[in-house]
Design an enzyme around this catalytic site. Sequence first.
Site, short mmCIF file in Angstrom:
data_model
loop_
_atom_site.label_atom_id
_atom_site.label_comp_id
_atom_site.label_asym_id
_atom_site.label_seq_id
_atom_site.Cartn_x
_atom_site.Cartn_y
_atom_site.Cartn_z
N GLU A 107 0.87 -1.35 0.14
CA GLU A 107 -0.02 -0.05 0.15
C GLU A 107 0.68 1.39 -0.06
OE1 GLU A 107 -3.53 2.14 2.57
OE2 GLU A 107 -2.80 0.37 3.16
N LYS A 110 -2.49 -2.02 -3.19
CA LYS A 110 -3.63 -1.28 -2.58
C LYS A 110 -3.25 0.01 -2.73
CE LYS A 110 -6.27 -0.07 1.59
NZ LYS A 110 -6.77 -0.76 2.68
#
Length: 346
Positions: free
Chosen positions: A183, A225
Amino acid sequence: MNLADLNKVALAMVTPGKGLLAADESSGTIKKRFDAIKVDSTEDNRRDYREMLFRSQEAMSKYISGVILYDETIWQNAKDGTPLVKLIEQAGAIPGIKVDEGTQALPNCPGELVTVGLDKLAERLKKYYDRGARFAKWRAVIDIGSGAGSRGIPTMTAIRVNAHALARYAALCQAAQIVPIVEPEVLMDGDHDIDRCYEVTQRVLNRTFQELRVQRVALEGMILKPNMAISGKKCPKQAPVQEVAEKTIRLLKSCVPAAVPGIAFLSGGQSDEEATAHLDAMNKIGNLPWKLTFSYGRALQAAPQQAWSGKPDNVPAGQRAFSHRARMNGLASTGNWEAGLEKQAA
């Protein structure tokens, strides 16, 4: 590392029509959320709230593929003594765990942060695996400078050290037979326009995949992500839904290898409906090499938190609100959402 098994878990996480519930708020973050609904942030209240979500049978079984947990939550048991991870498994979803330990100021880079938590991560991952976690999450935070003379932020230093840490974390996860969610979040807090977001995110993603390759992370056994290409919250001109969708797809196609099984977007401060509409518009474009779905926190939880407000009598209302948001995002993950569905529910 058994890559076939990692790939199987990664594909299950991005099952069409399903996405991830990010229920991994730190104690400080969930306190802010609870303060807003006038609920004390005690361990029992945090447990009761999350148990309400995990027992939402319709949402969990039909629209949620996995749940990202916080360290406190993964060890908690429900009121009847059932481990919360078991509730998630019983609903057919996969338990996961946030493993980063937050951010620190980055030396020599005023206003920039680096994510920490690599020390002893290998031992922690083994314990989490034994508890049932099959994927993990590590968030890097990249800020875009605000105001005049802010072009210097993010620095290449901040991008490089955070990409390096993400790749080290991902390699450790795969060694522990855990799928890493990578992420790298470019924050939407500033006054930048969508094109500035695009340019910075492109640099961040390119560097992240470079580091992942250097550290021999198997792309087939991970999930990305990212943020969307989107206007900063303070930008006077907010890009419309279709522009966000088209530019985000173009950005991802230029940076993300087709070997990655799926991309699960963060909501990053978008409103519930915005996050859903953007995801839906991207899936309507279609013809993509990877699955596109959601890994939302606030955009799935703001409505159920409000409906629940800490009162046991409100649990059914909280679960209905959660099921509605989960269903809307499930539809968006296949490009089948329509704004009218929101109004019907209202």
